[in-house]
Design an enzyme around this catalytic site. Structure first.
Site, short mmCIF file in Angstrom:
data_model
loop_
_atom_site.label_atom_id
_atom_site.label_comp_id
_atom_site.label_asym_id
_atom_site.label_seq_id
_atom_site.Cartn_x
_atom_site.Cartn_y
_atom_site.Cartn_z
N HIS A 63 90.53 -24.31 -48.11
CA HIS A 63 90.82 -22.88 -47.94
C HIS A 63 91.48 -22.32 -49.19
CE1 HIS A 63 94.57 -24.76 -46.56
NE2 HIS A 63 95.18 -23.59 -46.52
N HIS A 65 94.41 -20.80 -49.91
CA HIS A 65 95.84 -20.74 -50.23
C HIS A 65 96.16 -21.42 -51.56
CE1 HIS A 65 97.16 -19.94 -45.79
NE2 HIS A 65 96.86 -18.83 -46.44
N ASP A 67 98.43 -23.39 -52.59
CA ASP A 67 98.73 -24.83 -52.62
C ASP A 67 97.50 -25.68 -52.30
OD1 ASP A 67 98.99 -23.80 -49.93
OD2 ASP A 67 99.96 -25.68 -49.35
N HIS A 68 96.33 -25.02 -52.27
CA HIS A 68 95.07 -25.74 -52.02
C HIS A 68 94.01 -25.44 -53.08
CE1 HIS A 68 96.33 -27.15 -47.98
NE2 HIS A 68 97.13 -26.10 -48.11
N HIS A 121 93.78 -20.96 -39.28
CA HIS A 121 94.86 -20.91 -40.28
C HIS A 121 94.51 -19.81 -41.29
CE1 HIS A 121 97.98 -22.34 -43.00
NE2 HIS A 121 97.09 -22.50 -43.95
N ASP A 140 94.52 -27.55 -43.59
CA ASP A 140 95.66 -27.08 -42.78
C ASP A 140 95.21 -26.68 -41.37
OD1 ASP A 140 97.21 -27.48 -45.00
OD2 ASP A 140 97.71 -25.37 -45.34
N HIS A 178 99.24 -31.81 -45.48
CA HIS A 178 100.70 -31.77 -45.60
C HIS A 178 101.35 -32.92 -44.84
CE1 HIS A 178 101.19 -27.70 -47.41
NE2 HIS A 178 100.07 -27.42 -46.75
FE FE Z 1 98.89 -25.65 -47.13
ZN ZN Z 2 97.34 -23.21 -46.05
#
Ligand code: FE
Ligand code: ZN
Length: 262
Positions: A63, A65, A67-68, A121, A140, A178
């Site tokens: 996805h 985001h 942090d991805h 998410h 996530d 995570h």
């Molecule tokens: Fe994440």
């Molecule tokens: Zn995420």
């Protein structure tokens, strides 16, 4: 594992990134293909590639985001890799080359990879499933004893996505993005205190985390038995949240709402 052919198994290498993210490298010894599952942080991914002697050929984004997908462009520039992501999120996945939708397949060397759309998410979240190796990268969507926060989806959407994952073989190894397992376990026992498998697992998790060891991968079967977000049919959960006669979706929604406040 459910080995459906004689191909050399894919190798998965875990890379702890940022605060609590896990990046992964997936390597096919046969073709030399190497994919980075998401790009939480460039440095540790480059270091892992170097240590393994692997050349990055693909990025598989779950996805958009940061942090991805935050390391996408830098890794692409450094390695000239191909970026794969959801067609529904093409405008939010930096550098995307190959756009895929639900049920689409892609040959990773000789290993067939299937994309499963698992929104909730985010609206464009996808899971990468390698059936012959029995591994799934769920980003996530599903966590060990948890599930993703509903930023861009309703409980209905997320429950549908989770049911797709529940349909995978029980022995499927689940790699999530995570390390949230300890706090998920603390929450899980508050909604299903009578689940003995969950209590046993919680103790194991505490031992692992005390030694700073990862709790990932998990399996679909273990999550089915212990993850409160996948167990809306549990009498114990229904009693705890006061929804004995509600639908599974309603119970799931209430468990998710309680976790948000936990
Ligand atoms: Fe994440
Ligand atoms: Zn995420």
């Amino acid at each position: 594992m459910n080995k459906k052919n004689d191909l050399p198994q894919l190798e998965v290498h875990m890379i702890p990134c940022l605060e609590d993210n896990y990046g992964y490298l997936v390597h096919d010894p046969d073709s030399g293909f190497t994919a980075s599952i998401d790009t939480p942080e460039v440095e540790p991914i480059m270091r892992a590639l170097d240590e393994k002697g692997w050349q990055l050929t693909h990025i598989l984004n779950t996805h958009h985001h940061y942090d991805h997908a935050g390391g996408n462009l830098e890794l692409k520039e450094k390695t000239d890799c191909i970026i794969v992501g959801a067609n529904k999120d093409a405008d939010r996945i930096p550098g995307i080359d190959i756009q895929m939708g639900d049920g689409d397949t892609y040959l990773f060397g000789k290993h067939e990879m299937t994309i499963l759309e698992t929104p909730g998410h985010t609206s464009g979240h996808v899971t990468y499933y390698f059936a012959d190796s029995g591994i799934a990268f769920v980003g996530d969507t599903l966590f060990a004893l948890g599930c993703g926060r509903l930023f861009e989806g309703t409980p209905e959407t997320m429950w549908e996505s989770l049911q797709k994952l529940l349909a995978l073989p029980e022995e499927t190894l689940v790699y999530c993005a995570h390390e949230y397992t300890q706090s998920n376990a603390d929450f899980a026992v508050t909604v299903e205190p009578d689940n003995g498998d969950l209590r046993t697992r919680k103790t194991e998790i505490e031992k692992l985390r005390a030694r700073n060891k990862p709790t990932i991968p998990t399996t679909i079967g273990l999550e089915k038995r212990t993850n409160p977000f996948l167990r809306p049919d549990s009498e114990n959960i229904r009693a705890t949240v006061g929804l004995r006669d509600a639908s599974d979706t309603e119970v799931f929604a209430e468990v998710r709402a309680r976790k948000d406040r936990f």
